[in-house]
Design a protein around this motif. Structure first.
Motif, PDB file in Angstrom:
ATOM      1  N   ARG A  60       1.663 -13.812  -0.716  1.00 27.17           N
ATOM      2  CA  ARG A  60       1.243 -12.769   0.229  1.00 27.17           C
ATOM      3  C   ARG A  60       1.886 -12.983   1.581  1.00 27.17           C
ATOM      4  NH1 ARG A  60      -4.806 -10.313   1.302  1.00 27.17           N
ATOM      5  NH2 ARG A  60      -4.134  -8.797   2.852  1.00 27.17           N
ATOM      6  N   HIS A  61       2.421 -11.895   2.157  1.00 29.26           N
ATOM      7  CA  HIS A  61       2.958 -11.926   3.528  1.00 29.26           C
ATOM      8  C   HIS A  61       2.323 -10.745   4.259  1.00 29.26           C
ATOM      9  CE1 HIS A  61       5.932 -14.865   2.220  1.00 29.26           C
ATOM     10  NE2 HIS A  61       6.184 -14.083   1.193  1.00 29.26           N
ATOM     11  N   GLY A  62       1.204 -11.000   4.948  1.00 30.34           N
ATOM     12  CA  GLY A  62       0.473  -9.903   5.592  1.00 30.34           C
ATOM     13  C   GLY A  62      -0.104  -8.983   4.525  1.00 30.34           C
TER      14      GLY A  62
ATOM     15  N   GLY B  62      -6.249   2.785 -12.459  1.00 30.01           N
ATOM     16  CA  GLY B  62      -6.593   3.546 -11.263  1.00 30.01           C
ATOM     17  C   GLY B  62      -6.006   3.007  -9.971  1.00 30.01           C
ATOM     18  N   TYR B  63      -5.041   2.087 -10.068  1.00 36.77           N
ATOM     19  CA  TYR B  63      -4.405   1.544  -8.859  1.00 36.77           C
ATOM     20  C   TYR B  63      -3.253   2.441  -8.423  1.00 36.77           C
ATOM     21  CZ  TYR B  63      -7.065  -2.752  -9.353  1.00 36.77           C
ATOM     22  OH  TYR B  63      -8.096  -3.651  -9.411  1.00 36.77           O
ATOM     23  N   GLU B  64      -3.031   2.426  -7.110  1.00 42.41           N
ATOM     24  CA  GLU B  64      -1.940   3.218  -6.531  1.00 42.41           C
ATOM     25  C   GLU B  64      -1.217   2.329  -5.528  1.00 42.41           C
ATOM     26  OE1 GLU B  64      -2.997   7.310  -5.464  1.00 42.41           O
ATOM     27  OE2 GLU B  64      -2.011   6.975  -3.537  1.00 42.41           O
ATOM     28  N   MET B  65       0.101   2.281  -5.590  1.00 45.15           N
ATOM     29  CA  MET B  65       0.846   1.385  -4.695  1.00 45.15           C
ATOM     30  C   MET B  65       2.308   1.809  -4.608  1.00 45.15           C
ATOM     31  SD  MET B  65       0.690  -1.460  -7.574  1.00 45.15           S
ATOM     32  CE  MET B  65       0.007  -0.245  -8.678  1.00 45.15           C
TER      33      MET B  65
ATOM     34  N   VAL C  31       0.841  -1.197   0.000  1.00 47.94           N
ATOM     35  CA  VAL C  31       0.000   0.000   0.000  1.00 47.94           C
ATOM     36  C   VAL C  31       0.877   1.249   0.000  1.00 47.94           C
ATOM     37  CG1 VAL C  31      -1.594   1.319   1.449  1.00 47.94           C
ATOM     38  CG2 VAL C  31      -1.951  -1.108   1.108  1.00 47.94           C
ATOM     39  N   ASN C  32       0.476   2.252  -0.772  1.00 51.33           N
ATOM     40  CA  ASN C  32       1.198   3.516  -0.782  1.00 51.33           C
ATOM     41  C   ASN C  32       0.913   4.263   0.519  1.00 51.33           C
ATOM     42  OD1 ASN C  32       2.517   5.843  -1.463  1.00 51.33           O
ATOM     43  ND2 ASN C  32       0.928   6.604  -2.839  1.00 51.33           N
TER      44      ASN C  32
ATOM     45  N   GLY D  14      -4.342  -6.848  -3.969  1.00 52.42           N
ATOM     46  CA  GLY D  14      -4.269  -8.312  -3.976  1.00 52.42           C
ATOM     47  C   GLY D  14      -5.251  -8.930  -4.959  1.00 52.42           C
ATOM     48  N   ASP D  15      -6.478  -8.397  -5.004  1.00 48.64           N
ATOM     49  CA  ASP D  15      -7.489  -8.915  -5.939  1.00 48.64           C
ATOM     50  C   ASP D  15      -7.029  -8.728  -7.384  1.00 48.64           C
ATOM     51  OD1 ASP D  15      -9.067  -9.593  -3.828  1.00 48.64           O
ATOM     52  OD2 ASP D  15     -10.486  -7.923  -4.035  1.00 48.64           O
ATOM     53  N   ARG D  16      -6.405  -7.573  -7.655  1.00 44.66           N
ATOM     54  CA  ARG D  16      -5.934  -7.304  -9.034  1.00 44.66           C
ATOM     55  C   ARG D  16      -4.791  -8.249  -9.401  1.00 44.66           C
ATOM     56  NH1 ARG D  16      -4.295  -7.240 -13.249  1.00 44.66           N
ATOM     57  NH2 ARG D  16      -4.131  -5.594 -14.832  1.00 44.66           N
ATOM     58  N   LEU D  17      -3.909  -8.539  -8.459  1.00 49.94           N
ATOM     59  CA  LEU D  17      -2.798  -9.470  -8.726  1.00 49.94           C
ATOM     60  C   LEU D  17      -3.332 -10.889  -8.944  1.00 49.94           C
ATOM     61  CD1 LEU D  17      -0.124  -8.163  -6.177  1.00 49.94           C
ATOM     62  CD2 LEU D  17      -0.071  -7.927  -8.662  1.00 49.94           C
ATOM     63  N   GLU D  18      -4.353 -11.265  -8.172  1.00 52.71           N
ATOM     64  CA  GLU D  18      -4.995 -12.582  -8.363  1.00 52.71           C
ATOM     65  C   GLU D  18      -5.554 -12.695  -9.780  1.00 52.71           C
ATOM     66  OE1 GLU D  18      -5.654 -15.415  -6.495  1.00 52.71           O
ATOM     67  OE2 GLU D  18      -4.133 -14.688  -5.105  1.00 52.71           O
TER      68      GLU D  18
END
Length: 595
Positions: free
Chosen positions: A345-347, A371-374, A309-310, A328-332
């Motif tokens: 995923r780690h936490g 529209g993702y920010e990270m 998360v940014n 996480g949903d977008r990476l899935e």
């Protein structure tokens, strides 16, 4: 149903003209809409490279020719490997001036191992320094070096100018149209097996797609039998339990369009919807006793980085999707179709592994546009233990540079643990071949552009995991870090630009802990880019001259991934790309450094 089918893939090094040739073949056969291209993705059009393998089909002399256009960049090699399993021959496109390049070797090696007999297209024969004869000789040498059989080495050659949609079989022939390419395909590519009534269905998935309404889509080659819309099927995988599914929708390809089908037969390439847990390499059949097709293996990732998360002071200003769950949903979802990618995923932190910096940079670019920010960490190579030894990925690097820059390139790559394997001079250019650890390439490509004044070409491909190469000496620049939050002023930046290179211009908003540039001497430097001119009521000659700022270097995702340090994050937002320290406060950074 009774139409003859040929299945081919177009393979080549990046920018040797695959997609242009495919578009030309569609146009020549009347299968292309005006302005339509195989590179339909916005990123592909901007960068001029193919990222995703795509299918099309054309009809020539009553024969259906299924064509798969493949990526040429090494980071997308996993796409190419899968495609090669689904076709019966390849068109190997080689630039008549550049000759075989690293990815040419990679895709050709995979093709020869599968027993395919390539057709060689020597493209761009109109280039000023084009040498088709030398190029053909180099291609033959590469075939022999890669262990091609006599039959494979006796390849047909077509000479082409893909951009002009013309080709010929002999250099002395006249250039008219692309019929020599298609005639060669009909003559040398074996026809796909035809449908036999009552035969069990066997199809293999070689690519995946995703639809928001239909879910996962399987791109499959039918080897035996037929598949129909609404049919119940069995999904088989060696050593695993069979799964059941139903074909909800069936599509084929004509030009760049998908067309809905009621049924498809042996030899064809189709898109199947409804099989939600289908995977690459699995066999689709309608018979419990049908034999499973050989599995498709994909090369493993070599580079990984963290997505999180940014948390910067400017977080949430631009992004629509900013939470850990949304990332996480977008990476899935990406893993549904991008099989070269791995995510753990780690936490609230995601370890994302891919085939190279470009592979992950494309994912980041797509995500920011959605529209993702990270924030992402510095890319690191994947280290693993093989037979009790610490091993890391190694690359083969091919460099084409003007002779006057070769010394600088050899010196820099040698410092990064690369060993020169060969040097081939050609007029005022030289081709240098190196082998060394992927770790040594991280952060070098931008330096290479500077060292060669933008005139060099660097291409690399993953070879294998080898013994860890030890410490690597890289060119180190330090970070210029803002100590204040506010707007950067031209007066302050004018005083800082002599200390290194700036990443921001006047008027840019900054925050404490943001990296605004680098320092050429290599030390970390905390500065105040918001500092204004001291105003007094005294005037002196020359004091009011306009401050002239050297143009700064705006950060892109690729540049950011090359220069981000181990204690920094790259902040990727829909509009902005920024660098920041992981700990924004200077005293906190010092405390962590002591610990």
């Amino acid at each position: 149903m009774s139409q003859e089918i040929r299945n081919i893939a177009i393979i080549a090094h990046v920018d040797h003209g695959k997609t242009t040739l495919t578009d030309g073949l569609m146009e020549f056969t009347g299968s292309r809409d005006e302005g339509a291209s195989m590179d339909s993705n916005a990123l592909e059009q901007e960068r001029g490279i193919t990222i995703y393998a795509k299918n099309t089909s054309v009809t020539y002399k009553d024969t259906k020719i299924n064509i798969v256009d493949t990526p040429g960049h090494a980071d997308f090699g996993s796409e190419v490997e899968r495609v090669l399993r689904s076709i019966d021959s390849v068109l190997l496109v080689v630039d008549a001036q550049e000759g075989p390049m690293p990815q040419t070797r990679f895709v050709l090696k995979k093709s020869l191992e599968l027993g395919l007999k390539p057709i060689v297209i020597i493209n761009k024969i109109d280039k000023p320094a084009a040498n088709p004869d030398l190029c053909e000789e180099q291609v033959l040498e590469l075939f022999l070096e890669l262990g091609a059989t006599d039959e494979q080495s006796n390849f047909p050659v077509v000479y082409a100018i893909g951009r002009d949609n013309v080709a010929k079989l002999k250099m002395e022939d006249e250039l008219v149209d692309l019929s020599p390419v298609l005639d060669t395909v009909l003559e040398h590519v074996p026809a796909a097996k035809v449908y036999v009534e009552g035969e069990a269905l066997r199809a293999q998935v070689f690519n995946l797609g995703y639809d928001n309404f239909l879910g996962r889509l399987a791109v499959a080659r039918i080897y035996d039998g037929k598949v129909s819309k609404g049919q119940n099927v069995i999904i088989k995988h060696e050593g695993q339990e069979n799964k059941k599914g139903k074909v909800v929708k069936l599509s084929g390809y004509v030009g760049v369009h998908q067309i809905e089908l009621q049924e498809a037969f042996a030899g064809d390439i189709v898109l199947i919807a409804g099989l939600s847990d289908i995977n690459i390499g699995e066999t689709i059949t309608d018979s419990e006793s049908a034999e499973v097709l050989p599995a498709i293996s994909v090369d493993e990732p070599t580079v990984k980085m963290q997505f999180l998360v940014n948390s910067s002071p400017f977080a949430g200003r631009e992004g629509k999707y900013v939470t850990s769950r949304q990332i996480g949903d977008r990476l899935e979802k990406e893993m549904e179709i991008n099989v070269g990618l791995q995510v753990e995923r780690h936490g609230d932190v995601y370890d994302v592994s891919g085939r190279g910096e470009m592979h992950i940079a494309i994912l980041l670019e797509n995500m920011r546009r959605e529209g993702y920010e990270m924030s992402v960490s510095q890319p690191r190579v994947i280290i693993k233990e093989i037979d009790g030894e610490k091993c890391e990925p190694f690359e083969e690097v091919t460099v084409d540079v003007p002779v006057e820059y070769q010394g600088s390139v050899i010196e820099k790559l040698s410092n990064r643990a690369f060993i020169m394997q060969n040097m081939i001079p050609h007029e005022n250019q030289v081709r240098l071949l190196f082998e060394g650890p992927t770790r040594g390439l991280l952060g070098y490509k931008n330096q290479f552009v500077i060292d060669t004044r933008g005139e060099g070409i660097l291409a690399s491909r993953f070879i294998e995991f080898r013994k860890y190469a030890g410490e690597i000496k890289k060119r180190q620049v330090g970070s210029m870090i803002s100590m204040a939050t506010g707007k950067a002023l031209g007066f302050a930046l004018f005083g800082l630009q002599d200390r290194g290179e700036l990443y921001i211009g006047a008027g840019t908003e900054v925050y404490e802990g943001m990296v605004i540039g680098n320092t050429s001497k290599g030390e970390e430097m905390t500065v105040n880019p918001t500092k204004g001119k001291q105003l007094t009521n005294m005037r002196a000659a020359g004091n009011d001259d306009a401050t002239t700022l050297v143009p700064h270097r705006p950060l892109s995702i690729e540049i950011g991934l090359e220069i981000v340090q181990a204690d920094e994050y790259l902040e990727v937002c829909p509009i902005s790309v920024r660098l920041r320290k992981q700990y924004l406060n200077e005293s906190e950074r010092k405390r962590k450094a002591v610990n």
